[in-house]
Design an enzyme around this catalytic site. Structure first.
Site, PDB file in Angstrom:
ATOM      1  N   THR A 250      46.606  56.690  25.236  1.00  0.00           N
ATOM      2  CA  THR A 250      45.525  56.268  24.336  1.00  0.00           C
ATOM      3  C   THR A 250      44.701  57.452  23.852  1.00  0.00           C
ATOM      4  O   THR A 250      44.202  57.467  22.720  1.00  0.00           O
ATOM      5  CB  THR A 250      44.580  55.286  25.082  1.00  0.00           C
TER       6      THR A 250
ATOM      7  N   ASP B 253      53.482  56.391  24.855  1.00  0.00           N
ATOM      8  CA  ASP B 253      52.636  55.458  25.602  1.00  0.00           C
ATOM      9  C   ASP B 253      53.157  55.538  27.035  1.00  0.00           C
ATOM     10  O   ASP B 253      54.378  55.486  27.258  1.00  0.00           O
ATOM     11  CB  ASP B 253      52.836  54.047  25.016  1.00  0.00           C
ATOM     12  N   SER B 254      52.273  55.644  28.015  1.00  0.00           N
ATOM     13  CA  SER B 254      52.771  55.898  29.369  1.00  0.00           C
ATOM     14  C   SER B 254      53.501  54.696  29.970  1.00  0.00           C
ATOM     15  O   SER B 254      54.120  54.810  31.022  1.00  0.00           O
ATOM     16  CB  SER B 254      51.661  56.382  30.292  1.00  0.00           C
TER      17      SER B 254
ATOM     18  N   THR C 270      46.911  56.080  30.705  1.00  0.00           N
ATOM     19  CA  THR C 270      46.370  55.635  31.997  1.00  0.00           C
ATOM     20  C   THR C 270      47.295  54.653  32.719  1.00  0.00           C
ATOM     21  O   THR C 270      47.253  54.561  33.943  1.00  0.00           O
ATOM     22  CB  THR C 270      44.992  54.953  31.814  1.00  0.00           C
ATOM     23  N   ASP C 271      48.136  53.936  31.972  1.00  0.00           N
ATOM     24  CA  ASP C 271      48.915  52.855  32.590  1.00  0.00           C
ATOM     25  C   ASP C 271      49.750  53.323  33.782  1.00  0.00           C
ATOM     26  O   ASP C 271      49.800  52.644  34.801  1.00  0.00           O
ATOM     27  CB  ASP C 271      49.835  52.191  31.554  1.00  0.00           C
TER      28      ASP C 271
ATOM     29  N   GLN D 285      48.957  44.762  50.055  1.00  0.00           N
ATOM     30  CA  GLN D 285      48.446  44.429  48.720  1.00  0.00           C
ATOM     31  C   GLN D 285      46.973  44.833  48.572  1.00  0.00           C
ATOM     32  O   GLN D 285      46.441  44.863  47.473  1.00  0.00           O
ATOM     33  CB  GLN D 285      48.564  42.920  48.476  1.00  0.00           C
ATOM     34  N   CYS D 286      46.317  45.098  49.718  1.00  0.00           N
ATOM     35  CA  CYS D 286      44.885  45.462  49.663  1.00  0.00           C
ATOM     36  C   CYS D 286      44.725  46.868  49.104  1.00  0.00           C
ATOM     37  O   CYS D 286      45.582  47.725  49.288  1.00  0.00           O
ATOM     38  CB  CYS D 286      44.285  45.466  51.059  1.00  0.00           C
TER      39      CYS D 286
END
Ligand code: ASP
Length: 332
Positions: free
Chosen positions: A6, A49-50, A81-82, A269-270
């Protein structure tokens, strides 16, 4: 090193954001010329685009750092950033013996927009990449600078897509905070041997899979993933401190995978905390059947580390190395 994202995008004729080349961007950043630093720019032939990043792009970034290593005090990678946290993690494993800063940054709003965060992110990232004390770089590691914070690359996650504070590292303190001055958290920064030379391993093996557990996960889905042709390692994202349902099908299928020689790595997942297999009954059996507890590895670090290790070491060695500390990505 400008890869895209971006940061340097502009709107095309139908209003979608697409990457454009860096030469146009410097017009939006006259301040860059006022930093009393010598800066060279290398651009990806086609900025991306990443979301389109893959291991070949990590190889390219690492190769650019390797071939320019002696000529520069530090490197800044402009990246979408992705998948920035994946690239930062991958680079941290590839660049063995790194003793110079490699700082990834990007922006939530293109530099051409009046309220963009691009300018601040880039200028401070450059300052950090150039920062030295007693002639030695202050941050000799791969890090992400975003929204006034410097985070260890292989501990970071993209956590926000609308606000400017896009990254967090739930398991590790910030390496620096940028206010009126940049406050470095020296005890959190890797201490490295500056005498060691850089050695870059560029191979990756993508024969891995990732299952995120959720209540009601179907047996057919688990079965399909574990039977994936050529699968060498499986990451399971479990609940809390590494817990999974005691449902026999899941355990049977994981035990079958371990028996077949597939490395099964348990991560949480935390965003904070760590996997402690055996703390609850719901994780004890995982331990018994040979699932490896992934400590406090992020998903991004676990994915890239396994792909990196499988590309460079025999499977049996990967099994032990995956929970060894390579570049500050986990706490033993
Ligand atoms: N889709 C963009 C990218 O990752 C988002 C960004 O840069 O913030 O390239």
């Amino acid at each position: 090193i400008y890869t895209g994202g971006t940061f340097g995008m502009m709107r095309n004729t139908v209003g979608s954001l697409v990457p454009f080349d860096f030469s146009n961007m410097v017009d939006h950043l006259p301040t860059i010329k006022n930093l009393s630093l010598n800066i060279d720019v290398i651009e990806f032939e086609k900025p991306i685009d990443s979301a389109n990043i893959n291991p070949e792009h990590w190889q390219l970034m690492a190769a650019l750092i390797e071939s320019n290593y002696q000529d520069f005090d530090g490197f800044v990678i402009l990246h979408g950033t992705d998948t920035m946290a994946f690239s930062a993690s991958a680079l941290s494993f590839m660049l063995e013996g790194l003793s110079k800063p490699v700082i990834l940054t990007g922006a939530q709003l293109p530099i051409s927009e009046p309220r963009s965060d691009a300018r601040e992110n880039l200028i401070t990232a450059i300052e950090i990449a150039a920062a030295k004390e007693n002639g030695k770089p202050i941050v000799p590691e791969v890090a992400i600078f975003f929204d006034y914070e410097l985070l260890r690359g292989n501990r970071s996650k993209k956590v926000e897509s609308m606000q400017f504070d896009a990254f967090d590292s739930g398991n590790y303190p910030a390496l620096a905070k940028a206010g009126v001055k940049i406050d470095f958290n020296r005890s959190a920064i890797l201490s490295v041997n500056t005498e060691k030379s850089l050695s870059v391993r560029k191979k990756f093996d993508s024969s891995i899979a990732l299952i995120k557990l959720y209540p009601g996960i179907s047996n057919a889905y688990l079965h399909a993933v574990i039977r994936t042709e050529g699968l060498k390692a499986l990451i399971i994202e479990t609940y809390g401190s590494g817990n999974a349902p005691t449902d026999t099908y899941l355990l049977t299928i994981l035990a079958e995978a371990v028996k077949k020689g597939i490395i099964v790595l348990n991560i949480s997942q935390c965003q904070g905390g760590r996997v402690t297999q055996g703390k609850y009954e719901t994780s004890k059996t995982l331990d018994e059947i040979g699932v490896i507890g992934g400590l406090d590895l992020t998903t991004e670090a676990a994915v890239t580390k396994l792909m990196f290790l499988l590309g460079n070491f025999p499977q049996e060695v990967v099994r032990t190395k995956v929970i060894e500390n390579f570049a500050g990505e986990l706490t033993i």
